[in-house]
Structures are given as C-alpha cells and as structure tokens.
Design a protein around this motif. Structure first.
Motif, PDB file in Angstrom:
ATOM      1  N   THR A  29       0.809  -1.220   0.000  1.00 50.17           N
ATOM      2  CA  THR A  29       0.000   0.000   0.000  1.00 50.17           C
ATOM      3  C   THR A  29       0.841   1.269   0.000  1.00 50.17           C
ATOM      4  O   THR A  29       0.311   2.375  -0.130  1.00 50.17           O
ATOM      5  N   ALA A  30       2.163   1.138   0.185  1.00 53.67           N
ATOM      6  CA  ALA A  30       3.041   2.316   0.179  1.00 53.67           C
ATOM      7  C   ALA A  30       3.171   2.857  -1.242  1.00 53.67           C
ATOM      8  O   ALA A  30       3.140   2.100  -2.225  1.00 53.67           O
ATOM      9  N   ARG A  31       3.321   4.171  -1.341  1.00 50.86           N
ATOM     10  CA  ARG A  31       3.497   4.804  -2.651  1.00 50.86           C
ATOM     11  C   ARG A  31       4.880   5.451  -2.686  1.00 50.86           C
ATOM     12  O   ARG A  31       5.137   6.433  -1.990  1.00 50.86           O
ATOM     13  N   ILE A  32       5.766   4.896  -3.494  1.00 45.89           N
ATOM     14  CA  ILE A  32       7.144   5.374  -3.617  1.00 45.89           C
ATOM     15  C   ILE A  32       7.354   5.825  -5.046  1.00 45.89           C
ATOM     16  O   ILE A  32       7.285   5.030  -5.987  1.00 45.89           O
ATOM     17  N   GLY A  60      12.584   7.492  -8.657  1.00 45.02           N
ATOM     18  CA  GLY A  60      13.712   8.348  -8.284  1.00 45.02           C
ATOM     19  C   GLY A  60      14.077   8.246  -6.820  1.00 45.02           C
ATOM     20  O   GLY A  60      15.215   8.539  -6.437  1.00 45.02           O
ATOM     21  N   ALA A  61      13.140   7.855  -5.977  1.00 44.98           N
ATOM     22  CA  ALA A  61      13.435   7.694  -4.554  1.00 44.98           C
ATOM     23  C   ALA A  61      14.399   6.524  -4.357  1.00 44.98           C
ATOM     24  O   ALA A  61      14.373   5.536  -5.093  1.00 44.98           O
ATOM     25  N   VAL A  62      15.246   6.647  -3.338  1.00 41.69           N
ATOM     26  CA  VAL A  62      16.232   5.607  -3.027  1.00 41.69           C
ATOM     27  C   VAL A  62      15.930   5.063  -1.640  1.00 41.69           C
ATOM     28  O   VAL A  62      15.872   5.813  -0.663  1.00 41.69           O
ATOM     29  N   SER A  67      12.504  -0.998   6.004  1.00 39.44           N
ATOM     30  CA  SER A  67      11.118  -1.409   5.819  1.00 39.44           C
ATOM     31  C   SER A  67      10.229  -0.175   5.718  1.00 39.44           C
ATOM     32  O   SER A  67      10.393   0.783   6.477  1.00 39.44           O
ATOM     33  N   VAL A  68       9.318  -0.214   4.767  1.00 37.86           N
ATOM     34  CA  VAL A  68       8.379   0.879   4.536  1.00 37.86           C
ATOM     35  C   VAL A  68       6.985   0.312   4.758  1.00 37.86           C
ATOM     36  O   VAL A  68       6.512  -0.528   3.997  1.00 37.86           O
ATOM     37  N   GLY A  69       6.324   0.804   5.809  1.00 40.36           N
ATOM     38  CA  GLY A  69       5.058   0.232   6.224  1.00 40.36           C
ATOM     39  C   GLY A  69       3.868   0.737   5.429  1.00 40.36           C
ATOM     40  O   GLY A  69       4.005   1.473   4.437  1.00 40.36           O
ATOM     41  N   PRO A  70       2.675   0.361   5.878  1.00 41.34           N
ATOM     42  CA  PRO A  70       1.461   0.678   5.127  1.00 41.34           C
ATOM     43  C   PRO A  70       1.238   2.179   4.922  1.00 41.34           C
ATOM     44  O   PRO A  70       1.474   2.984   5.817  1.00 41.34           O
ATOM     45  N   TYR A  71       0.819   2.508   3.707  1.00 38.92           N
ATOM     46  CA  TYR A  71       0.325   3.840   3.356  1.00 38.92           C
ATOM     47  C   TYR A  71       1.376   4.946   3.497  1.00 38.92           C
ATOM     48  O   TYR A  71       1.022   6.118   3.643  1.00 38.92           O
ATOM     49  N   CYS A  72       2.643   4.590   3.440  1.00 41.73           N
ATOM     50  CA  CYS A  72       3.678   5.623   3.402  1.00 41.73           C
ATOM     51  C   CYS A  72       3.723   6.258   2.019  1.00 41.73           C
ATOM     52  O   CYS A  72       3.436   5.610   1.008  1.00 41.73           O
ATOM     53  N   MET A  73       4.105   7.542   1.968  1.00 43.43           N
ATOM     54  CA  MET A  73       4.251   8.268   0.706  1.00 43.43           C
ATOM     55  C   MET A  73       5.638   8.883   0.670  1.00 43.43           C
ATOM     56  O   MET A  73       6.003   9.683   1.547  1.00 43.43           O
ATOM     57  N   VAL A  76       3.717   7.390   6.884  1.00 48.93           N
ATOM     58  CA  VAL A  76       4.788   8.391   6.925  1.00 48.93           C
ATOM     59  C   VAL A  76       4.829   9.119   5.588  1.00 48.93           C
ATOM     60  O   VAL A  76       4.762   8.490   4.524  1.00 48.93           O
ATOM     61  N   HIS A  77       4.956  10.440   5.626  1.00 54.92           N
ATOM     62  CA  HIS A  77       5.004  11.252   4.409  1.00 54.92           C
ATOM     63  C   HIS A  77       6.362  11.941   4.345  1.00 54.92           C
ATOM     64  O   HIS A  77       6.743  12.684   5.255  1.00 54.92           O
ATOM     65  N   ILE A  78       7.101  11.698   3.253  1.00 52.13           N
ATOM     66  CA  ILE A  78       8.428  12.286   3.083  1.00 52.13           C
ATOM     67  C   ILE A  78       8.505  12.883   1.690  1.00 52.13           C
ATOM     68  O   ILE A  78       8.224  12.202   0.692  1.00 52.13           O
ATOM     69  N   THR A  79       8.921  14.148   1.625  1.00 58.41           N
ATOM     70  CA  THR A  79       8.972  14.834   0.336  1.00 58.41           C
ATOM     71  C   THR A  79      10.208  15.739   0.293  1.00 58.41           C
ATOM     72  O   THR A  79      11.093  15.638   1.132  1.00 58.41           O
ATOM     73  N   ALA A  80      10.273  16.610  -0.723  1.00 61.33           N
ATOM     74  CA  ALA A  80      11.416  17.502  -0.991  1.00 61.33           C
ATOM     75  C   ALA A  80      12.686  16.675  -1.192  1.00 61.33           C
ATOM     76  O   ALA A  80      12.638  15.469  -1.433  1.00 61.33           O
ATOM     77  N   GLN A  81      13.850  17.330  -1.139  1.00 60.38           N
ATOM     78  CA  GLN A  81      15.134  16.626  -1.221  1.00 60.38           C
ATOM     79  C   GLN A  81      15.520  16.214   0.198  1.00 60.38           C
ATOM     80  O   GLN A  81      16.408  16.802   0.812  1.00 60.38           O
ATOM     81  N   THR A  82      14.858  15.207   0.691  1.00 60.42           N
ATOM     82  CA  THR A  82      15.089  14.755   2.058  1.00 60.42           C
ATOM     83  C   THR A  82      16.011  13.550   2.055  1.00 60.42           C
ATOM     84  O   THR A  82      15.797  12.592   1.316  1.00 60.42           O
TER      85      THR A  82
END
Length: 268
Positions: free
Chosen positions: A7-10, A13-15, A21-27, A44-50
């Motif tokens: 259910t995670a959305r990656i 380009g993301a590394v 481990s990336v759990g349910p519904y992470c973006m 968990v929501h992660i964006t920008a050049q993080t």
C-alpha cells in the motif's frame, strides 16, 4: 533487502536503503534518499530533497520535508537532512529549508523527537538532542549537541541554544541560551547551569566548581552585565567550557542573550 508494504506509494527516483522497511500507506517523493536499516512504521510522508541516515525509526503520521512555513516560499525544491539513529515519534513535522535561509534544514545523529515536536525551516539541530512532546522550533534556530527541550516549549525564530542546555517545559525561549545553561519559566530565563547534564558528560568536581564560579561572576556579580562580561574574559583560559560560553556570547547576532530574571539582566 528492503521490505515495502504494497500500500506504500514510492515515486520513481526515490532511493530506499538495504534492510529498510516501509510500512502501510507511506508516501515517499522522487527526491528522497533513505538509508539502510530504517523503519517507517506506517502513514509516513516524506517529500522535498530529504535524506535520512541509517538506522532511523519513524512512527505513524510523521511529515518530513514539507515546504517551509515562510511567506517568501515560492515552491522551490529545497533540502532536509536527517542523521543516523534518530527516533521520530508520531506526528512530528520537519520542514525543508528556504532559499533565503540557505535552502537546508539539518538534524544531527541520534536525536529523539517525541510526538508532535516540530523543526522549522533552515534550523540546524545538533547530535543527541531530545525534543519532548510538542517542543517547537521556529525557523532558522541553531540547537547544539545534547540539548533537551521540554514539552510544550517553543523557541523563537533565529534563536540559538548552545550545547548541553536544558529547557524546561512550557517555556517560550526568546533569547540565545548559553552552552550548559538551564532555562525555565513562561518566558524563559536563565536559572543556572545544567549540572546534571555536565556530570553526564564527565565534568569533574573541580571543573564544575570552576565553571560555577565563572557563572556567578558573569551573571550575578556587581555592576552592569557589559562590565562583568569584560572582566571575565581572561577566565577563558581556565576551562574549555568557559571559553565556549564566551565565544557563544560573542557570536550573537539576531537575539539578545537569555539572562537571569533577577540582577543578572542589568545590561546597562
């Protein structure tokens, strides 16, 4: 091998590092880099050049790299850098930098960020910090290593907090806090030195006595503060902690110094 919940959305380009481990519904956005052996529990929501270092644990409803809360922001792609071994609890927010502030928000290694704490844009946060529940930094703050910020406390933008400071709960911090300081009160005032923290950093009894004597001369001696500050300058040679405090005071730019509520605040 990374473990990604279906259910995670990656985004492309993301590394994602090995063993993470990336759990349910992470973006996770396209410019994000996550290190090895991290754990994103879910939502968990992660964006920008993080970028996130190895061995971090991130709890549900955390938001990292969201745009700076600055009126000057015009959609630029900026950065958030988080070190290794951090624990980031529920509903923590950390904003990316702003172009006007250098474009980077930095958080060091082994930080423990309790639920609902916040790191504003362009902040520079050191290693081994603890932010209690709802501890909040305005933009452009500088936080040293081993700092503890109590629950529901807020630090005004452009404020500096030196290493090994303890900020009590429900404090509004409006002035720079010297290294090793202890501050408390609704509008934080300097109440002394963080002796417990200094002992944990292996200060000997002799060193503690030397730094305490310096503190008393600077903040509670006779005369106005500027005179006392001038008089204690030679004491920098007596202990590295004294030299660090004096250098910190000399480096102030944006905020006045956080001083004791009594006679220590006589500036002139």
């Amino acid at each position: 091998m990374s473990m990604i919940d279906p259910t995670a959305r990656i985004e492309d380009g993301a590394v994602i590092g090995e063993g993470t481990s990336v759990g349910p519904y992470c973006m996770i956005g396209p410019h994000v880099v996550i290190g090895n052996n991290c754990k994103l529990i879910g939502h968990v929501h992660i964006t920008a050049q993080t970028t996130i270092g190895d061995d971090c644990t991130i709890y549900p409803f955390v938001s990292l790299g969201t745009p700076p809360q600055a009126l000057s922001y015009r959609g630029e792609l900026t950065r958030l850098e988080i070190g290794q071994g951090c624990t980031i609890r529920e509903q923590v927010t950390m904003n990316a930098g702003s172009v006007g502030g250098g474009g980077v928000t930095r958080v060091g290694d082994r930080g423990y960020f309790m639920n609902c704490s916040h790191v504003g844009h362009d902040c520079q946060v050191g290693n081994d910090v603890i932010f209690a529940t709802s501890a909040t930094l305005g933009g452009h703050c500088e936080i040293g290593d081993f700092v503890f910020i109590g629950g529901l406390s807020a630090v005004h933008q452009f404020t500096r907090i030196g290493p090994q400071v303890m900020v009590g709960g429900v404090c509004g911090v409006r002035g720079d806090v010297i290294p090793f300081g202890l501050v408390n009160g609704q509008y934080a005032s300097l109440e002394g030195l963080n002796i417990i923290g200094m002992k944990r950093r292996k200060f000997t009894r002799e060193r503690l006595a030397t730094v305490r004597a310096f503190y008393q001369k600077l903040f509670h001696g006779p005369g106005i503060f500027a005179e006392r500050l001038s008089e204690v300058q030679p004491l920098a040679a007596e202990d590295p902690a004294i030299a660090e405090i004096l250098a910190f005071i000399a480096g102030g730019q944006h905020r006045a110094l956080c001083l004791p509520a009594d006679g220590g605040n006589r500036l002139g």
